[in-house]
Design a protein around this motif. Structure first.
Motif, PDB file in Angstrom:
ATOM      1  N   PRO A  45       0.823  -1.216   0.000  1.00 47.83           N
ATOM      2  CA  PRO A  45       0.000   0.000   0.000  1.00 47.83           C
ATOM      3  C   PRO A  45       0.858   1.267   0.000  1.00 47.83           C
ATOM      4  N   VAL A  46       0.355   2.286  -0.674  1.00 50.44           N
ATOM      5  CA  VAL A  46       1.034   3.579  -0.739  1.00 50.44           C
ATOM      6  C   VAL A  46       0.396   4.503   0.296  1.00 50.44           C
ATOM      7  N   VAL A  47       1.228   5.097   1.141  1.00 55.42           N
ATOM      8  CA  VAL A  47       0.751   6.040   2.151  1.00 55.42           C
ATOM      9  C   VAL A  47       1.611   7.300   2.095  1.00 55.42           C
ATOM     10  N   PRO A  48       1.076   8.437   2.543  1.00 55.66           N
ATOM     11  CA  PRO A  48       1.893   9.651   2.578  1.00 55.66           C
ATOM     12  C   PRO A  48       2.910   9.576   3.714  1.00 55.66           C
ATOM     13  N   CYS A  49       4.074  10.141   3.464  1.00 57.20           N
ATOM     14  CA  CYS A  49       5.096  10.188   4.501  1.00 57.20           C
ATOM     15  C   CYS A  49       5.763  11.558   4.490  1.00 57.20           C
ATOM     16  N   SER A  50       6.196  11.982   5.660  1.00 50.16           N
ATOM     17  CA  SER A  50       6.841  13.287   5.818  1.00 50.16           C
ATOM     18  C   SER A  50       8.343  13.087   5.955  1.00 50.16           C
ATOM     19  N   ILE A  51       9.089  13.776   5.106  1.00 46.10           N
ATOM     20  CA  ILE A  51      10.544  13.647   5.102  1.00 46.10           C
ATOM     21  C   ILE A  51      11.124  14.477   6.254  1.00 46.10           C
ATOM     22  N   LEU A  52      11.823  13.820   7.175  1.00 50.09           N
ATOM     23  CA  LEU A  52      12.448  14.486   8.320  1.00 50.09           C
ATOM     24  C   LEU A  52      13.893  14.874   8.021  1.00 50.09           C
ATOM     25  N   GLU A  53      14.595  14.017   7.307  1.00 51.10           N
ATOM     26  CA  GLU A  53      15.986  14.270   6.931  1.00 51.10           C
ATOM     27  C   GLU A  53      16.175  13.853   5.483  1.00 51.10           C
ATOM     28  N   SER A  54      16.957  14.624   4.760  1.00 49.19           N
ATOM     29  CA  SER A  54      17.297  14.301   3.376  1.00 49.19           C
ATOM     30  C   SER A  54      18.644  14.951   3.100  1.00 49.19           C
ATOM     31  N   GLU A  55      19.674  14.122   2.959  1.00 45.07           N
ATOM     32  CA  GLU A  55      21.018  14.678   2.802  1.00 45.07           C
ATOM     33  C   GLU A  55      21.944  13.720   2.075  1.00 45.07           C
ATOM     34  N   VAL A  56      23.078  14.252   1.682  1.00 40.04           N
ATOM     35  CA  VAL A  56      24.132  13.453   1.056  1.00 40.04           C
ATOM     36  C   VAL A  56      25.104  13.058   2.154  1.00 40.04           C
ATOM     37  N   LYS A  57      25.342  11.761   2.283  1.00 39.55           N
ATOM     38  CA  LYS A  57      26.325  11.261   3.252  1.00 39.55           C
ATOM     39  C   LYS A  57      27.590  10.894   2.481  1.00 39.55           C
ATOM     40  N   SER A  58      28.726  11.041   3.140  1.00 36.76           N
ATOM     41  CA  SER A  58      29.985  10.636   2.507  1.00 36.76           C
ATOM     42  C   SER A  58      30.723   9.692   3.442  1.00 36.76           C
ATOM     43  N   ARG A  59      31.599   8.899   2.850  1.00 38.84           N
ATOM     44  CA  ARG A  59      32.417   7.977   3.644  1.00 38.84           C
ATOM     45  C   ARG A  59      33.736   7.755   2.928  1.00 38.84           C
ATOM     46  N   ARG A  60      34.678   7.323   3.675  1.00 38.94           N
ATOM     47  CA  ARG A  60      35.974   6.899   3.131  1.00 38.94           C
ATOM     48  C   ARG A  60      36.160   5.442   3.535  1.00 38.94           C
ATOM     49  N   ASP A  61      36.768   4.684   2.646  1.00 40.54           N
ATOM     50  CA  ASP A  61      37.016   3.283   2.986  1.00 40.54           C
ATOM     51  C   ASP A  61      37.984   3.163   4.158  1.00 40.54           C
ATOM     52  N   ASP A  62      38.917   4.110   4.249  1.00 38.68           N
ATOM     53  CA  ASP A  62      39.897   4.087   5.328  1.00 38.68           C
ATOM     54  C   ASP A  62      39.990   5.485   5.924  1.00 38.68           C
TER      55      ASP A  62
END
Length: 165
Positions: A45-62
């Motif tokens: 089922p499809v329901v409405p949802c409110s976006i609390l956070e929306s961002e670009v995350k970054s990481r390094r392997d080391d």
């Protein structure tokens, strides 16, 4: 005059053929399972949802790498939704999550598509409401099933051919 195959050659060809068939069968099964999961999500089922956070995350392997070394970027989202009178929270873009990339462009595009504070549609698993996603899965594995099945047919053909006179 046909040359007769030795028993050792027949056993070897049977082993190679069965190995190909089994590997093709395993990959076919995994792809079919992935396709069925995508089909199932499409019927949630499809329901409405409110976006609390929306961002670009970054990481390094080391973490000890110098700053000029490449890093990876991914879309991170967190949203709330209501299902059967109860409020739930999820952070899944898709069941498998958002992919990591060496450039932030794809993640930035998703941040624009799902901005913080917006109301979006999400798909909720009715059996496990804790599982919700913003986007369904790809059905590509089902459409590509023919490829590993070639190995099943070919492997069985090699095995049968090894024992034919």
């Amino acid at each position: 005059m046909k040359k007769k195959r030795s028993v050792a050659a027949r056993v070897y060809l049977s082993f190679v053929g069965l190995a190909l068939a089994v590997l093709g069968g395993v990959f076919s099964w995994l792809m079919w399972k992935s396709f069925l999961r995508a089909e199932e999500v499409d019927h949630w089922p499809v329901v409405p949802c409110s976006i609390l956070e929306s961002e670009v995350k970054s990481r390094r392997d080391d973490p000890d790498w110098p700053p000029e070394m490449p890093q990876e970027f991914s879309f991170h989202v967190r949203y709330i939704y209501e299902w059967e009178g109860k409020e739930w929270e999820s952070d899944h873009y898709r069941l498998r999550g958002a992919s990591w990339s060496s450039t932030p462009a794809a993640a930035e595009a998703l941040v624009e598509q799902y901005p913080k504070g917006s109301v979006q549609d999400c798909l909720v698993n009715p059996e496990q409401p804790r599982k919700a996603v913003l986007k369904g899965e790809s059905k590509a594995p089902g459409y590509s099933l023919w490829f590993p099945l070639i190995f099943v047919v070919g492997g069985l053909g090699i095995t049968v051919g090894a024992w034919r006179r």
